[in-house]
Design a protein around this motif. Structure first.
Motif, PDB file in Angstrom:
ATOM      1  N   ASP A  57       0.858  -1.184   0.000  1.00 18.86           N
ATOM      2  CA  ASP A  57       0.000   0.000   0.000  1.00 18.86           C
ATOM      3  C   ASP A  57       0.892   1.231   0.000  1.00 18.86           C
ATOM      4  O   ASP A  57       1.466   1.593   1.026  1.00 18.86           O
ATOM      5  CB  ASP A  57      -0.911  -0.021   1.235  1.00 18.86           C
ATOM      6  CG  ASP A  57      -1.945   1.094   1.197  1.00 18.86           C
ATOM      7  OD1 ASP A  57      -2.096   1.715   0.130  1.00 18.86           O
ATOM      8  OD2 ASP A  57      -2.593   1.348   2.229  1.00 18.86           O
ATOM      9  N   LEU A  58       1.030   1.872  -1.154  1.00 19.82           N
ATOM     10  CA  LEU A  58       1.900   3.035  -1.301  1.00 19.82           C
ATOM     11  C   LEU A  58       1.078   4.259  -1.674  1.00 19.82           C
ATOM     12  O   LEU A  58      -0.009   4.132  -2.253  1.00 19.82           O
ATOM     13  CB  LEU A  58       2.945   2.773  -2.394  1.00 19.82           C
ATOM     14  CG  LEU A  58       3.919   1.622  -2.135  1.00 19.82           C
ATOM     15  CD1 LEU A  58       4.766   1.376  -3.396  1.00 19.82           C
ATOM     16  CD2 LEU A  58       4.816   1.944  -0.956  1.00 19.82           C
ATOM     17  N   PRO A  59       1.589   5.461  -1.400  1.00 19.41           N
ATOM     18  CA  PRO A  59       0.877   6.691  -1.794  1.00 19.41           C
ATOM     19  C   PRO A  59       0.698   6.730  -3.307  1.00 19.41           C
ATOM     20  O   PRO A  59       1.554   6.277  -4.063  1.00 19.41           O
ATOM     21  CB  PRO A  59       1.812   7.809  -1.320  1.00 19.41           C
ATOM     22  CG  PRO A  59       2.650   7.194  -0.250  1.00 19.41           C
ATOM     23  CD  PRO A  59       2.827   5.757  -0.644  1.00 19.41           C
ATOM     24  N   ALA A 232      12.165  -8.255  -5.051  1.00 16.56           N
ATOM     25  CA  ALA A 232      13.398  -8.491  -4.291  1.00 16.56           C
ATOM     26  C   ALA A 232      13.264  -7.956  -2.867  1.00 16.56           C
ATOM     27  O   ALA A 232      14.213  -7.411  -2.299  1.00 16.56           O
ATOM     28  CB  ALA A 232      14.589  -7.855  -4.989  1.00 16.56           C
ATOM     29  N   GLY A 233      12.068  -8.097  -2.298  1.00 16.88           N
ATOM     30  CA  GLY A 233      11.837  -7.665  -0.918  1.00 16.88           C
ATOM     31  C   GLY A 233      11.627  -6.174  -0.744  1.00 16.88           C
ATOM     32  O   GLY A 233      11.550  -5.686   0.383  1.00 16.88           O
ATOM     33  N   ARG A 234      11.483  -5.419  -1.841  1.00 14.22           N
ATOM     34  CA  ARG A 234      11.318  -3.973  -1.756  1.00 14.22           C
ATOM     35  C   ARG A 234      10.000  -3.551  -2.409  1.00 14.22           C
ATOM     36  O   ARG A 234       9.576  -4.119  -3.420  1.00 14.22           O
ATOM     37  CB  ARG A 234      12.492  -3.256  -2.440  1.00 14.22           C
ATOM     38  CG  ARG A 234      13.837  -3.544  -1.769  1.00 14.22           C
ATOM     39  CD  ARG A 234      14.936  -2.703  -2.394  1.00 14.22           C
ATOM     40  NE  ARG A 234      14.751  -1.276  -2.164  1.00 14.22           N
ATOM     41  CZ  ARG A 234      15.202  -0.602  -1.099  1.00 14.22           C
ATOM     42  NH1 ARG A 234      15.864  -1.244  -0.146  1.00 14.22           N
ATOM     43  NH2 ARG A 234      14.995   0.692  -0.987  1.00 14.22           N
ATOM     44  N   ASP A 235       9.374  -2.526  -1.829  1.00 19.19           N
ATOM     45  CA  ASP A 235       8.123  -2.000  -2.360  1.00 19.19           C
ATOM     46  C   ASP A 235       8.390  -1.222  -3.645  1.00 19.19           C
ATOM     47  O   ASP A 235       9.362  -0.460  -3.739  1.00 19.19           O
ATOM     48  CB  ASP A 235       7.453  -1.073  -1.348  1.00 19.19           C
ATOM     49  CG  ASP A 235       6.966  -1.823  -0.117  1.00 19.19           C
ATOM     50  OD1 ASP A 235       6.922  -3.067  -0.156  1.00 19.19           O
ATOM     51  OD2 ASP A 235       6.624  -1.155   0.887  1.00 19.19           O
ATOM     52  N   ALA A 236       7.523  -1.419  -4.626  1.00 21.14           N
ATOM     53  CA  ALA A 236       7.749  -0.791  -5.929  1.00 21.14           C
ATOM     54  C   ALA A 236       6.437  -0.393  -6.584  1.00 21.14           C
ATOM     55  O   ALA A 236       5.382  -0.989  -6.334  1.00 21.14           O
ATOM     56  CB  ALA A 236       8.511  -1.752  -6.849  1.00 21.14           C
ATOM     57  N   TYR A 237       6.513   0.638  -7.428  1.00 21.87           N
ATOM     58  CA  TYR A 237       5.413   1.026  -8.309  1.00 21.87           C
ATOM     59  C   TYR A 237       5.612   0.345  -9.655  1.00 21.87           C
ATOM     60  O   TYR A 237       6.743   0.102 -10.076  1.00 21.87           O
ATOM     61  CB  TYR A 237       5.400   2.544  -8.527  1.00 21.87           C
ATOM     62  CG  TYR A 237       5.063   3.363  -7.312  1.00 21.87           C
ATOM     63  CD1 TYR A 237       3.745   3.546  -6.904  1.00 21.87           C
ATOM     64  CD2 TYR A 237       6.080   3.988  -6.582  1.00 21.87           C
ATOM     65  CE1 TYR A 237       3.436   4.327  -5.796  1.00 21.87           C
ATOM     66  CE2 TYR A 237       5.789   4.771  -5.474  1.00 21.87           C
ATOM     67  CZ  TYR A 237       4.467   4.933  -5.082  1.00 21.87           C
ATOM     68  OH  TYR A 237       4.176   5.698  -3.981  1.00 21.87           O
ATOM     69  N   LYS A 238       4.507   0.092 -10.367  1.00 24.10           N
ATOM     70  CA  LYS A 238       4.594  -0.529 -11.686  1.00 24.10           C
ATOM     71  C   LYS A 238       4.253   0.507 -12.766  1.00 24.10           C
ATOM     72  O   LYS A 238       3.126   0.980 -12.855  1.00 24.10           O
ATOM     73  CB  LYS A 238       3.650  -1.723 -11.783  1.00 24.10           C
ATOM     74  CG  LYS A 238       4.018  -2.880 -10.861  1.00 24.10           C
ATOM     75  CD  LYS A 238       3.191  -4.122 -11.133  1.00 24.10           C
ATOM     76  CE  LYS A 238       1.731  -3.928 -10.766  1.00 24.10           C
ATOM     77  NZ  LYS A 238       0.956  -5.179 -10.918  1.00 24.10           N
ATOM     78  N   ILE A 253       5.728  -2.583 -22.166  1.00 18.70           N
ATOM     79  CA  ILE A 253       6.895  -2.656 -21.293  1.00 18.70           C
ATOM     80  C   ILE A 253       6.438  -2.336 -19.881  1.00 18.70           C
ATOM     81  O   ILE A 253       5.741  -1.351 -19.643  1.00 18.70           O
ATOM     82  CB  ILE A 253       7.981  -1.660 -21.727  1.00 18.70           C
ATOM     83  CG1 ILE A 253       8.574  -2.082 -23.073  1.00 18.70           C
ATOM     84  CG2 ILE A 253       9.089  -1.558 -20.682  1.00 18.70           C
ATOM     85  CD1 ILE A 253       9.515  -1.057 -23.683  1.00 18.70           C
ATOM     86  N   SER A 254       6.822  -3.168 -18.946  1.00 21.58           N
ATOM     87  CA  SER A 254       6.495  -2.945 -17.536  1.00 21.58           C
ATOM     88  C   SER A 254       7.787  -2.751 -16.758  1.00 21.58           C
ATOM     89  O   SER A 254       8.722  -3.543 -16.902  1.00 21.58           O
ATOM     90  CB  SER A 254       5.712  -4.140 -16.968  1.00 21.58           C
ATOM     91  OG  SER A 254       5.477  -3.967 -15.580  1.00 21.58           O
ATOM     92  N   ILE A 255       7.833  -1.684 -15.960  1.00 23.14           N
ATOM     93  CA  ILE A 255       9.018  -1.382 -15.156  1.00 23.14           C
ATOM     94  C   ILE A 255       8.604  -1.257 -13.696  1.00 23.14           C
ATOM     95  O   ILE A 255       7.758  -0.423 -13.361  1.00 23.14           O
ATOM     96  CB  ILE A 255       9.687  -0.071 -15.612  1.00 23.14           C
ATOM     97  CG1 ILE A 255      10.049  -0.130 -17.107  1.00 23.14           C
ATOM     98  CG2 ILE A 255      10.932   0.217 -14.779  1.00 23.14           C
ATOM     99  CD1 ILE A 255      10.484   1.199 -17.683  1.00 23.14           C
ATOM    100  N   ALA A 256       9.168  -2.097 -12.834  1.00 19.08           N
ATOM    101  CA  ALA A 256       8.930  -1.972 -11.395  1.00 19.08           C
ATOM    102  C   ALA A 256       9.963  -1.012 -10.827  1.00 19.08           C
ATOM    103  O   ALA A 256      11.166  -1.251 -10.947  1.00 19.08           O
ATOM    104  CB  ALA A 256       9.037  -3.338 -10.722  1.00 19.08           C
ATOM    105  N   VAL A 257       9.492   0.089 -10.231  1.00 16.94           N
ATOM    106  CA  VAL A 257      10.362   1.158  -9.755  1.00 16.94           C
ATOM    107  C   VAL A 257      10.376   1.180  -8.229  1.00 16.94           C
ATOM    108  O   VAL A 257       9.326   1.277  -7.594  1.00 16.94           O
ATOM    109  CB  VAL A 257       9.889   2.533 -10.283  1.00 16.94           C
ATOM    110  CG1 VAL A 257      10.837   3.637  -9.834  1.00 16.94           C
ATOM    111  CG2 VAL A 257       9.777   2.507 -11.803  1.00 16.94           C
ATOM    112  N   ASP A 258      11.564   1.087  -7.642  1.00 18.29           N
ATOM    113  CA  ASP A 258      11.701   1.093  -6.183  1.00 18.29           C
ATOM    114  C   ASP A 258      11.087   2.360  -5.608  1.00 18.29           C
ATOM    115  O   ASP A 258      11.438   3.483  -6.010  1.00 18.29           O
ATOM    116  CB  ASP A 258      13.172   1.004  -5.816  1.00 18.29           C
ATOM    117  CG  ASP A 258      13.388   0.877  -4.321  1.00 18.29           C
ATOM    118  OD1 ASP A 258      13.089  -0.198  -3.775  1.00 18.29           O
ATOM    119  OD2 ASP A 258      13.842   1.861  -3.696  1.00 18.29           O
ATOM    120  N   ALA A 259      10.163   2.199  -4.672  1.00 18.35           N
ATOM    121  CA  ALA A 259       9.450   3.345  -4.118  1.00 18.35           C
ATOM    122  C   ALA A 259      10.363   4.268  -3.326  1.00 18.35           C
ATOM    123  O   ALA A 259      10.120   5.474  -3.243  1.00 18.35           O
ATOM    124  CB  ALA A 259       8.303   2.859  -3.229  1.00 18.35           C
ATOM    125  N   GLY A 260      11.434   3.729  -2.765  1.00 12.99           N
ATOM    126  CA  GLY A 260      12.314   4.543  -1.943  1.00 12.99           C
ATOM    127  C   GLY A 260      13.395   5.255  -2.727  1.00 12.99           C
ATOM    128  O   GLY A 260      13.630   6.451  -2.542  1.00 12.99           O
TER     129      GLY A 260
END
Length: 430
Positions: A57-59, A232-238, A253-260
């Motif tokens: 659950d991310l902003p 990889a254990g980290r929260d990400a946006y798609k 194309i799908s890119i998972a972006v580290d939220a931090g």
């Protein structure tokens, strides 16, 4: 989590909402005009590289804000494990692998430790990489194989390749003028990110691939945020990128972006034809702590055969469209400008349906498999389809992503487009 709201789609129309114009200039380096992958080095899909443990659950964030987050990310220290899966739809190379790899089998005058010898091996199947970086002068990529390992180490001016299976070492020097921070393109004269990054700066991570895809953000592309994931254990946006144009072989194309940190953690390219992904690159484990200095130390093992490759700045020189090695626009960068290209190479069209064209000067066309004979003849027949049109006759070589038309009078048309699109381009150019 459901896809985020309609503000994401403002970006797709080329009208990003939010930051003022000045704030968007930095993003343009990455989002508008390294290689659609200098043929590939770069290409990859199939078994999901990363397990998901639920949607965090991310902003909420817009596509434009997420692109800016990637562009603003300045992570230069990391280490981890990357899973790479490639399914271009190529036939089994069989006995050709060594010959096409330029010495990959250790034969001839080449070295099995030369990085170019690994290209054909990474262009198909599944591979596990161990990666590490500490700023612009220290990177290491190791390809883990059965009971063996291949490592490419960049430390200062030295670039080392080591193949433990053959106990061979390849050594060359980095070109200072073409070097920049890991994952960053050096801006061209027009201010855009015309990649001048050498092999010594390619870290094999999802960010290398994501930066090429982000060049497509513009009016020919739909860009949205499609919820969240854990990678990889980290929260990400798609972040999801889809071509609006017809004629391209790219589906999405799908890119998972580290939220931090804003670092891309996973990159997946699926073809319009459906089925397994063509490219799937993702971290299975990652740390953003500073790697130990010893990670980048290398001394040739006792008894190893060492091949000196010379200065990269002086390699691959010559005349014609392939001067200096594989041209950056051999596969047109989505979002690139028509007509841009080095040394006689012309880019026809724009965006995802762009086609690179050049004249090799060779006449007579591609020989048939029966003319060549052997494994190479079978390989040519398995890839090539004879075609004809106003341009004359030629052969189309196809993969699940990239198609190339070689005409009998020596002209080449190549791009991530359909066979029909190539024939139409050749007819129009006649």
């Amino acid at each position: 989590m459901a896809p985020f709201g309609t503000e994401d789609r403002a970006t797709a129309a080329g009208e990003p909402a939010g930051p003022p114009h000045g704030g968007r200039r930095k993003v343009a380096r990455y989002a508008v005009p390294a290689t659609v992958v200098g043929v590939a080095a770069a290409t990859i899909g199939i078994v999901p590289a990363l397990a998901s443990s639920g949607d965090p659950d991310l902003p909420a964030i817009s596509a434009q804000q997420l692109i800016e987050k990637i562009a603003a990310s300045d992570v230069q220290q990391f280490s981890g494990t990357v899973r790479v899966n490639t399914d271009l739809g190529l036939p089994d190379l069989g006995g050709l692998a060594g010959g096409l790899g330029g010495g990959a089998a250790g034969g001839g005058d080449g070295s099995s430790a030369d990085p170019s010898a690994k290209v054909t091996e990474l262009a198909t199947g599944s591979h596990t990489l161990r990666v590490a970086a500490d700023g612009p002068d220290r990177q290491k990529v190791s390809v883990l194989e059965d009971a063996a390992e291949y490592s490419l180490i960049h430390h200062g001016k030295d670039v080392w390749g080591y193949d433990s299976k053959s106990n061979e070492v390849f050594h060359t020097t980095a070109d200072d003028a073409g070097r920049s921070a890991p994952g960053k393109d050096k801006p061209g004269k027009d201010g855009h990110g015309k990649g001048e990054r050498g092999a010594e700066n390619f870290t094999g991570t999802p960010k290398d691939f994501a930066e090429q895809a982000l060049k497509a953000a513009g009016p020919t592309t739909s860009v949205t945020v499609d919820g969240t994931a854990q990678v990889a254990g980290r929260d990400a946006y798609k972040l999801v990128i889809k071509p609006k144009q017809s004629g391209t072989t790219v589906g999405a194309i799908s890119i998972a972006v580290d939220a931090g940190t804003g670092v891309p953690l996973k990159f997946t390219l699926t073809p319009k034809s459906g089925g397994a992904a063509v490219v799937d690159v993702g971290f299975t484990q990652v740390s953003f702590a500073k790697p130990a200095a010893s990670t980048f130390d290398f001394t040739p093992p006792k008894g190893a055969k060492v091949t000196e490759g010379g200065d990269r700045a002086h390699q691959g020189k010559g005349d014609g469209p392939l001067k200096g090695g594989l041209p950056e626009h051999l596969l047109p960068t989505p979002g690139g400008e028509p007509g841009r290209g080095p040394d006689g190479l012309k880019v026809i069209g724009e965006g995802w349906s762009a086609i690179a064209a050049f004249d090799t000067g060779a006449k007579g066309g591609v020989p048939s498999g029966s003319e060549v004979g052997g494994d190479l003849g079978g390989f040519l027949d398995s890839l090539g389809d004879k075609v004809s049109g106003k341009f004359g006759k030629g052969t189309v070589f196809s993969t699940r992503l990239v198609n190339a038309l070689i005409t009998d009078d020596g002209k080449v048309y190549v791009g991530a487009v359909t066979k029909d699109a190539l024939v139409e381009a050749a007819d129009a150019g006649k």
